[in-house]
Design an enzyme around this catalytic site. Structure first.
Site, short mmCIF file in Angstrom:
data_model
loop_
_atom_site.label_atom_id
_atom_site.label_comp_id
_atom_site.label_asym_id
_atom_site.label_seq_id
_atom_site.Cartn_x
_atom_site.Cartn_y
_atom_site.Cartn_z
N ASP A 188 -53.73 32.57 68.87
CA ASP A 188 -52.77 32.39 69.57
C ASP A 188 -51.75 33.42 68.91
O ASP A 188 -51.62 33.04 67.05
CB ASP A 188 -52.32 31.40 69.38
CG ASP A 188 -52.13 31.02 71.21
OD1 ASP A 188 -51.28 31.79 72.04
OD2 ASP A 188 -51.95 29.49 71.42
N ASP B 5 -47.46 33.44 68.86
CA ASP B 5 -46.49 33.01 68.60
C ASP B 5 -46.40 30.98 68.44
O ASP B 5 -47.44 30.76 68.72
CB ASP B 5 -45.13 32.77 69.88
CG ASP B 5 -45.03 34.26 69.66
OD1 ASP B 5 -44.78 35.09 69.50
OD2 ASP B 5 -44.72 34.30 71.46
N GLU C 229 -39.94 14.23 49.24
CA GLU C 229 -39.88 13.68 47.34
C GLU C 229 -41.00 13.87 46.61
O GLU C 229 -42.10 13.43 46.33
CB GLU C 229 -41.01 12.53 48.30
CG GLU C 229 -40.20 11.67 49.76
CD GLU C 229 -40.25 9.98 49.90
OE1 GLU C 229 -40.04 9.69 49.29
OE2 GLU C 229 -39.50 10.20 50.65
N1 RBF Z 1 -46.65 9.36 52.79
C1 RBF Z 1 -47.40 8.61 53.66
O1 RBF Z 1 -47.00 8.23 54.59
N2 RBF Z 1 -48.99 9.59 53.95
C2 RBF Z 1 -48.88 10.69 52.48
O2 RBF Z 1 -50.21 11.00 53.26
C3 RBF Z 1 -47.91 10.41 51.40
N3 RBF Z 1 -48.55 11.20 50.37
C4 RBF Z 1 -47.67 11.05 49.09
C5 RBF Z 1 -48.37 12.07 48.30
C6 RBF Z 1 -47.12 11.81 47.08
C7 RBF Z 1 -47.54 12.89 45.80
C8 RBF Z 1 -45.71 11.04 47.43
C9 RBF Z 1 -45.29 11.80 45.78
C10 RBF Z 1 -45.73 10.65 48.15
C11 RBF Z 1 -46.70 10.48 49.52
N4 RBF Z 1 -45.76 9.30 50.24
C12 RBF Z 1 -47.20 9.66 51.41
C13 RBF Z 1 -45.01 9.50 50.82
C14 RBF Z 1 -43.94 8.04 50.29
O3 RBF Z 1 -44.59 7.36 51.64
C15 RBF Z 1 -42.65 7.86 49.82
O4 RBF Z 1 -43.03 8.42 48.54
C16 RBF Z 1 -42.47 6.53 49.96
O5 RBF Z 1 -41.98 6.38 50.98
C17 RBF Z 1 -40.59 6.34 49.12
O6 RBF Z 1 -40.04 7.32 50.40
MG MG Z 2 -37.11 8.06 46.73
#
Ligand code: RBF
Ligand code: MG
Ligand code: ADP
Length: 402
Positions: free
Chosen positions: A17, A19, A328
């Site tokens: 695809d 777009d 984050e």
């Molecule tokens: N949150 C998820 O829900 N799924 C993820 O796969 C996920 N991977 C992350 C990977 C890294 C390196 C970091 C630092 C955070 C990750 N988090 C993930 C985010 C995490 O949920 C978040 O930092 C907290 O909710 C703090 O606000």
């Molecule tokens: Mg934070």
């Protein structure tokens, strides 16, 4: 001994695809409509975006006229808006991973076709801004009698790719497109739009790459739903594997964001034991829409402290099911104090994985620690370590309000 079953059927050609799949057109659509609707005293709220993706220009225009109660006909809307779109085509960016996929398939001699609901001229103009694309595939537009979701365009593409169309079994269920041969599968279709619900049942191989967020549920019948083209694993389909992954990481064209560290949900350190120095997404909506959500890594500069390794997640944190996208970054260094409000600069140099959901908090935390180890190691490799000295990380912060 148990024999590993082949994971997927083998494919010999790929139909793409345009777009949303190869080109980031969604941003252009909302840019144009937000400006255009003001003329009629209306405000683009993005709600119609899901209704118009994958439609022909006429169908999309009809939706807009109806949903916004515009005092003009669909034809008039099209006449007014088409020139505005045409001006934007030279600025449509390739989706992350699109160029890489096209080059990869071309280098390995995998036949490719492009199937889009736009006119042939539009397709040609749009892809002409992307070097090497036009020569890489045959393309099929609205010259077919019935546009997608009719299967006609895919049949035409299969014919053009010299896949015997007489052996194609054509099924049309819930207006979906299915191309199969009697015994073996002929093509792999990569799409970003709704309209494949019968695909799996009928034996067609379809990979969906939803271009709008949180749309996975629309594609439950696709054979695979991936977050972005960066996550495509051609070897699952009997195609040559990408060879650019290094130690669990994919090098990307570096991109840069920075700003004052803001307050997040207050759970990084408390709930996970993993502090993340959140950046405002508002200031970066344009650049964020260009990059898929996922786990990335790179270098982080704090003006008065130094440059540190960094691993980060960008997205909706499926485990917490956030409604807003967050940025984050976890700086891989022990600080003995907070640094809210300080200017944080990021050079994002590689990709690790898409965001995922996890059955438990422990498994999420374990995965993030695995990401950390991958990033720590990778950042020692010359192709990533060289960005440690990027002047952006040390440049003086932009003047901040107060
Ligand atoms: N949150 C998820 O829900 N799924 C993820 O796969 C996920 N991977 C992350 C990977 C890294 C390196 C970091 C630092 C955070 C990750 N988090 C993930 C985010 C995490 O949920 C978040 O930092 C907290 O909710 C703090 O606000
Ligand atoms: Mg934070
Ligand atoms: P919030 O939800 O407000 O982002 P967190 O629990 O994620 O709170 O903690 C993040 C804060 O912790 C950052 O804003 C920063 O001031 C501080 N911090 C301390 N060490 C680190 C680190 N290694 N990486 C990121 N932030 C850190």
């Amino acid at each position: 001994m148990s024999m590993a079953k082949p994971f997927r059927k083998l494919v010999s050609c790929v139909i793409l695809d345009l777009d949303g799949t190869l080109l980031n057109t969604d941003g252009i659509v909302s840019d144009v409509l937000s400006v255009f609707l003001v003329k009629y005293g209306k405000q683009w709220d993005g709600k119609a975006a899901q209704k118009i993706v994958g439609r022909t220009p006429y169908e999309a225009a009809a939706v807009i006229v109806e949903d916004y109660g515009l005092p003009i006909s669909t034809d008039e809307l099209l006449a007014q808006i088409t020139p505005i779109f045409s001006e934007k085509w030279c600025n449509i960016k390739a989706q992350p991973g699109a160029r890489r996929l096209i080059n990869h398939l071309r280098c390995h001699g995998v036949p490719m076709a492009l199937a889009s609901n736009s006119s042939k001229e539009n397709i040609e103009t749009k892809i002409s801004y992307h070097q090497g694309w036009k020569e890489s595939f045959s393309f099929y537009g609205d010259q077919v009698t019935s546009p997608k979701p009719s299967p006609e365009i895919y049949l035409e593409a299969a014919k053009g790719l010299k896949v015997d169309p007489s052996s194609c079994l054509l099924l049309k269920i819930h207006s979906n497109v299915i191309i199969t041969t009697a015994n073996s599968y002929v093509g792999l279709i990569i799409i970003s739009r709704p309209g494949v619900t019968a695909g799996k049942a009928a034996g067609m191989e379809v990979i969906a790459v939803p271009s709008l967020p949180k749309q996975t549920h629309i594609f439950t019948s696709a054979d695979e739903v991936i977050n972005s083209l960066l996550d495509l694993q051609p070897e699952k389909w009997g195609l040559p594997a990408f060879e650019d992954w290094i130690e669990g990481t994919l090098p990307i064209e570096p991109w840069y964001i920075g700003g004052p560290v803001i307050k997040g949900f207050g759970r990084g350190s408390k709930v996970l034991g993993i502090p993340t120095a959140n950046l405002s997404t508002e200031d970066y909506s344009a650049i964020l829409s260009e990059h898929p959500s996922g786990v990335y890594f790179g270098w982080a500069g704090l003006a008065t402290r130094g440059v540190y390794k960094m691993v980060m997640s960008i997205g909706w944190n499926p485990y917490f099911n956030n409604t807003e996208k967050t940025i984050e970054p976890w700086l891989l260094h022990d600080f003995n104090e907070d640094f809210y409000g300080e200017d944080l600069r990021l050079a994002i140099v590689g990709y690790i994985r898409p965001e995922a959901n996890f059955p438990s908090l422990e498994s999420l935390v374990a995965k993030i620690h695995e990401d950390r180890e991958i990033a720590e190691r990778a950042l020692e490799l010359p192709q990533y370590s060289k960005y440690r000295d990027d002047p952006y990380l040390n440049s003086s912060p932009l003047q901040q309000g107060s």
